[in-house]
Scaffold this active site. Structure first.
Site, PDB file in Angstrom:
ATOM      1  CG  HIS A 245      -8.845  -6.426  16.657  1.00 54.29           C
ATOM      2  ND1 HIS A 245      -9.789  -5.498  16.256  1.00 54.29           N
ATOM      3  CD2 HIS A 245      -7.895  -6.446  15.678  1.00 54.29           C
ATOM      4  CE1 HIS A 245      -9.422  -4.973  15.101  1.00 54.29           C
ATOM      5  NE2 HIS A 245      -8.296  -5.537  14.726  1.00 54.29           N
TER       6      HIS A 245
ATOM      7  CB  SER B   3      -8.821  -4.760  11.509  1.00 59.89           C
ATOM      8  OG  SER B   3      -8.230  -3.779  12.327  1.00 59.89           O
TER       9      SER B   3
ATOM     10  CG  ASP C 154     -11.676  -4.858  18.929  1.00 63.05           C
ATOM     11  OD1 ASP C 154     -10.525  -4.503  19.233  1.00 63.05           O
ATOM     12  OD2 ASP C 154     -12.086  -4.892  17.748  1.00 63.05           O
TER      13      ASP C 154
END
Length: 316
Positions: free
Chosen positions: A288, A133, A257
């Site tokens: 995610h 991320s 996601d």
């Protein structure tokens, strides 16, 4: 519901060996918590086998324990891992220090820890970067302009923050005011309001995060949030900048996601990154945080990741 006092529950994974205790390292005004997870693979005569080292760069609001499953699994196949709680996160920055960081410190701190790890690895052990991320966005940027990028054997990222998903993207007025707010009120903390249902489809990990005081509420400063969005923009729009990317890279992204848009990874891979040694893998029905996904999804991701890393540990 995050504001209600929650009773923490155990991390929903039992490690094959005892997790190493956190250690501490002072640098540039911060006391960094970190873990060095050694290889637990041994030969028949008891000698430890170390095939590579992976330095993990975590995502927004995360900290070391989130990656215990990944680190433990890597140790079982002979890959040691090093992970530090970034400035503004985890045990490095508890309480009111949460979110207090900026672009300079993000990359200056990373340079410092990469340098330490390269020295420990020496000439005989390859160092890889792994990021999720926000951390994925950081290491993709590192592949473009990082100080020690030429000494990195490869880059692996999951759900990198290149462009936010429409369900997560702030409204237009907020985006318009973001530069001014970040400049005038850089240390103002806000609750990001991140939807934990979008993090993983695994119920046990969602419940762990929901009741983990280290994870929620997910606070960030205006400067921190502005900086990681600007990093993503460079990866999404700035072709001359991304043309400097020259490290082997594996990008892994869940198709479901709704936090970081998979289309960001697709565009970086297909249109922006011209380096030939690149791979993109998308996972159906995965959300995610691939490292917190169901056992089925995680095992597939783990096998794809480790196969790619181990292919690059052999001298070419």
């Amino acid at each position: 519901f995050w504001k209600q006092k929650q009773t923490p529950i155990p991390y929903p994974y039992t490690t094959a060996s005892a997790a190493p205790k956190a250690q501490y390292h002072e640098f540039n005004g911060a006391k960094f918590a970190y873990v060095l997870w050694p290889s637990n693979l041994k030969t028949d005569d008891g000698n430890v086998v170390v095939k590579a080292r992976v330095l993990i760069v975590h995502g927004f609001g995360e900290y070391t324990q989130i990656y215990y499953r990944l680190m433990d699994k890597l140790s079982q196949i002979g890959i040691e891992t090093f992970m530090f709680d970034q400035r503004g996160s985890g045990e490095t920055s508890p309480g009111k220090l949460k979110g207090l960081t900026d672009e300079f410190h993000t990359f200056n701190d990373l340079d410092h820890f990469i340098d330490l790890n390269l020295k420990e690895c020496g000439d005989g052990k390859k160092l890889f970067l792994f990021g999720h991320s926000m951390g994925g966005g950081i290491i993709l940027n590192y592949g473009c302009s990082g100080k020690y990028k030429q000494q990195i054997a490869g880059i692996v990222c999951t759900g990198p923050l290149i462009v936010l998903h429409p369900k997560t993207l702030p409204n237009r007025l907020t985006l318009l005011l973001a530069p001014l707010l970040a400049s005038c009120l850089p240390t103002l903390r806000i609750d990001s309001g991140l939807n934990l249902d979008g993090v993983t489809s695994d119920r046990q990990y969602r419940e762990f995060l929901r009741q983990d005081p280290m994870s929620v509420p997910i606070y960030g400063t205006l400067r921190q949030i502005y900086d990681f969005m600007e990093r993503g923009k460079k990866l999404y729009y700035d072709k001359p900048y991304v043309s400097q990317f020259d490290r082997p890279v594996l990008i892994l992204h869940g198709e479901d996601d709704t936090i970081n848009d998979p289309n960001g990874s697709k565009k970086f891979f297909n249109e922006m990154c011209t380096f030939e040694e690149k791979q993109l893998k998308l996972y159906p029905k995965a959300r995610h945080s691939l490292c917190l996904e169901t056992d089925r999804v995680f095992q597939t991701v783990f096998e794809d990741m480790t196969r790619w890393i181990l292919e690059r540990t052999v001298a070419r």
